[in-house]
Design a protein around this motif. Structure first.
Motif, mmCIF file in Angstrom:
data_model
loop_
_atom_site.group_PDB
_atom_site.id
_atom_site.type_symbol
_atom_site.label_atom_id
_atom_site.label_comp_id
_atom_site.label_asym_id
_atom_site.label_seq_id
_atom_site.Cartn_x
_atom_site.Cartn_y
_atom_site.Cartn_z
ATOM 1 N N GLU A 4 0.821 -1.216 0.000
ATOM 2 C CA GLU A 4 0.000 0.000 0.000
ATOM 3 C C GLU A 4 0.848 1.257 0.000
ATOM 4 O O GLU A 4 0.521 2.240 -0.692
ATOM 5 C CB GLU A 4 -0.925 -0.012 1.222
ATOM 6 C CG GLU A 4 -2.021 1.039 1.191
ATOM 7 C CD GLU A 4 -3.004 0.818 0.063
ATOM 8 O OE1 GLU A 4 -3.479 1.829 -0.507
ATOM 9 O OE2 GLU A 4 -3.277 -0.348 -0.265
ATOM 10 N N GLY A 21 -4.189 -4.281 -7.924
ATOM 11 C CA GLY A 21 -5.564 -3.856 -7.672
ATOM 12 C C GLY A 21 -5.739 -2.367 -7.503
ATOM 13 O O GLY A 21 -6.686 -1.926 -6.847
ATOM 14 N N ALA A 22 -4.851 -1.556 -8.091
ATOM 15 C CA ALA A 22 -4.885 -0.104 -7.897
ATOM 16 C C ALA A 22 -5.740 0.562 -8.975
ATOM 17 O O ALA A 22 -5.393 0.516 -10.164
ATOM 18 C CB ALA A 22 -3.464 0.469 -7.924
ATOM 19 N N ARG A 23 -6.798 1.209 -8.572
ATOM 20 C CA ARG A 23 -7.685 1.891 -9.524
ATOM 21 C C ARG A 23 -6.961 3.015 -10.256
ATOM 22 O O ARG A 23 -7.252 3.306 -11.419
ATOM 23 C CB ARG A 23 -8.917 2.432 -8.791
ATOM 24 C CG ARG A 23 -9.950 3.076 -9.711
ATOM 25 C CD ARG A 23 -11.254 3.331 -8.987
ATOM 26 N NE ARG A 23 -11.880 2.086 -8.588
ATOM 27 C CZ ARG A 23 -12.642 1.335 -9.395
ATOM 28 N NH1 ARG A 23 -12.839 1.714 -10.654
ATOM 29 N NH2 ARG A 23 -13.189 0.228 -8.955
ATOM 30 N N GLU A 41 -12.115 -3.491 -13.418
ATOM 31 C CA GLU A 41 -12.575 -2.369 -12.611
ATOM 32 C C GLU A 41 -13.532 -2.803 -11.506
ATOM 33 O O GLU A 41 -13.724 -2.087 -10.519
ATOM 34 C CB GLU A 41 -13.224 -1.286 -13.477
ATOM 35 C CG GLU A 41 -14.538 -1.661 -14.109
ATOM 36 C CD GLU A 41 -15.148 -0.471 -14.841
ATOM 37 O OE1 GLU A 41 -14.529 0.611 -14.830
ATOM 38 O OE2 GLU A 41 -16.228 -0.637 -15.413
ATOM 39 N N ARG A 42 -14.098 -3.994 -11.629
ATOM 40 C CA ARG A 42 -15.001 -4.491 -10.585
ATOM 41 C C ARG A 42 -14.255 -4.873 -9.327
ATOM 42 O O ARG A 42 -14.848 -5.022 -8.260
ATOM 43 C CB ARG A 42 -15.780 -5.697 -11.110
ATOM 44 C CG ARG A 42 -16.598 -5.407 -12.363
ATOM 45 C CD ARG A 42 -17.396 -6.642 -12.768
ATOM 46 N NE ARG A 42 -18.055 -6.463 -14.066
ATOM 47 C CZ ARG A 42 -18.800 -7.392 -14.644
ATOM 48 N NH1 ARG A 42 -18.991 -8.558 -14.041
ATOM 49 N NH2 ARG A 42 -19.350 -7.145 -15.841
ATOM 50 N N THR A 43 -12.943 -5.083 -9.453
ATOM 51 C CA THR A 43 -12.162 -5.558 -8.309
ATOM 52 C C THR A 43 -11.149 -4.536 -7.812
ATOM 53 O O THR A 43 -10.457 -4.805 -6.825
ATOM 54 C CB THR A 43 -11.413 -6.852 -8.675
ATOM 55 O OG1 THR A 43 -10.486 -6.567 -9.731
ATOM 56 C CG2 THR A 43 -12.389 -7.919 -9.155
ATOM 57 N N LEU A 44 -11.058 -3.379 -8.466
ATOM 58 C CA LEU A 44 -10.034 -2.402 -8.099
ATOM 59 C C LEU A 44 -10.478 -1.576 -6.915
ATOM 60 O O LEU A 44 -11.668 -1.385 -6.647
ATOM 61 C CB LEU A 44 -9.743 -1.473 -9.297
ATOM 62 C CG LEU A 44 -9.223 -2.175 -10.556
ATOM 63 C CD1 LEU A 44 -9.085 -1.179 -11.679
ATOM 64 C CD2 LEU A 44 -7.894 -2.860 -10.276
ATOM 65 N N ARG A 45 -9.466 -1.039 -6.213
ATOM 66 C CA ARG A 45 -9.779 -0.230 -5.026
ATOM 67 C C ARG A 45 -9.189 1.161 -5.185
ATOM 68 O O ARG A 45 -8.366 1.412 -6.027
ATOM 69 C CB ARG A 45 -9.214 -0.873 -3.772
ATOM 70 C CG ARG A 45 -7.692 -1.062 -3.768
ATOM 71 C CD ARG A 45 -7.243 -1.799 -2.529
ATOM 72 N NE ARG A 45 -5.787 -1.850 -2.418
ATOM 73 C CZ ARG A 45 -5.042 -2.772 -2.995
ATOM 74 N NH1 ARG A 45 -5.591 -3.700 -3.729
ATOM 75 N NH2 ARG A 45 -3.714 -2.748 -2.838
#
Length: 359
Positions: free
Chosen positions: A102, A132-134, A355-359
């Motif tokens: 992070e 997983g980075a938007r 995009e459904r899994t990104l944060r």
């Protein structure tokens, strides 16, 4: 030179070759690096790591590429190289890294995503998506819309991980002559119905027909051979002359990979599509005519064209968050081992838009 270095490594002449790698001849360094990447000589990593401390950034980059290719670079060494002076070192470190912590996502990733070097920016997007980075996904979309040097690699990522709307954006880019070849290459990996229809429409354009046919074939599974391709030596009216026949003194005479692609037989392909079209559904992705799931992706990586395997391997690496990396430029034995490991764990691999899994 690479073959000679490989043979010497197999005979145990490790130290002599690594000393040679520290010389001033850049081509020789690269040749030895490639031999090191491919070598099965034991414990090469322990010989390479101490050399990273030498005050030679070009040597460090070569060593890091070799370690990353061999999957022997410690995570802390990779992290230390995200801001290396040499672009090749940054790219190698980003692509070989496990999911970024992070703190790195917040502190370093935005800076890397704004790099002026297309390769670094693309590698940062891939590392960010695997983590997983938007912010990496938004950077990818922005790069595609920018229509500049950063767009081609971002187009491929958009095709691999995007939605129908993202595919539509790539289809729109077919209207830009400069971006059309890049958009066609990317669309072939999208596997979506809209991309198939767009490629079919371009079969009548002799400047785009072969790339469009390749993309259409990759998605639908129709082999462009026999009835579905023009006979050897025949080409449609308006097709560009082969490089060796061009009279323009300023023309680029270097053959391109697409120069060897077949010319689609438009009538036969359209007739086939009329019959096959009902099998394809707008809500799914397809690869070689099959709904794109983990086993289909592994099948394409095992038996698909070499020209396309490198991109498919990137999709697998990103979707598995770095767990499954297929070294498509390694010797066959190593590739088979990686494929076997991936096959055991990818039966239920998710291939939904990222995009459904990104944060």
């Amino acid at each position: 030179m690479t073959a000679a270095a490989y043979a010497l490594l197999a005979q145990g002449h490790v130290e002599a070759l690594l000393n040679f790698m520290q010389g001033d001849a850049l081509e020789a360094r690269a040749a030895v690096r490639r031999a090191v990447e491919l070598s099965a000589a034991p414990s090469l990593g322990k010989h390479l790591l101490p050399l990273l401390k030498r005050d030679d950034v070009a040597l460090q980059a070569q060593l890091l590429e070799a370690l990353a290719f061999r999957q022997e670079a410690p995570a802390e060494v990779l992290a230390e190289s995200f801001l290396h002076e040499e672009p090749q070192a940054r790219m190698a470190a980003l692509r070989a890294s496990p999911p970024l912590p992070e703190a790195t996502l917040r502190r370093l990733l935005p800076r890397l995503l704004e790099s002026g070097h297309p390769g670094i920016r693309a590698a940062a997007m891939e590392a960010g998506l695997a983590s997983g980075a938007r912010v990496a996904w938004e950077a990818c979309r922005q790069a595609v819309r920018a229509c500049n040097a950063h767009s081609p690699q971002a187009m491929v990522l958009l095709a691999l991980f995007g939605t129908d709307a993202d595919t539509a954006l790539l289809v729109d880019m077919l209207g830009t002559q400069e971006m059309r070849p890049h958009a066609l290459w990317a669309l072939g990996f999208s596997g979506r119905l809209g991309a198939m229809e767009a490629c079919l429409a371009l079969l009548e354009d002799p400047l785009a027909a072969r790339l469009a046919g390749e993309a259409f074939s990759a998605m639908t599974g129709l082999p462009l051979e026999g009835l579905y391709a023009l006979p050897p030596g025949e080409q449609p009216e308006g097709a560009p002359l082969p490089p060796e026949q061009q009279e323009d003194l300023d023309a680029d005479l270097v053959p391109k990979p697409e120069d060897d692609l077949p010319w689609p037989c438009i009538g036969a392909v359209r007739y086939w599509w009329k019959e096959a079209r009902p099998r394809f559904h707008a809500e799914r992705r397809y690869l070689n005519g099959q709904p794109l799931e983990g086993p289909a992706l592994l099948e394409a990586l095992t038996h698909g064209p070499m020209r396309r395997r490198h991109v498919l391997a990137r999709e697998l690496a990103i979707r598995s968050k770095g767990r499954y990396r297929i070294p498509t430029r390694a010797f066959t034995l190593r590739q088979w081992a990686a494929l076997a490991q991936a096959r055991a764990g990818c039966a239920h691999l998710s291939l939904l838009p990222l995009e459904r899994t990104l944060r």
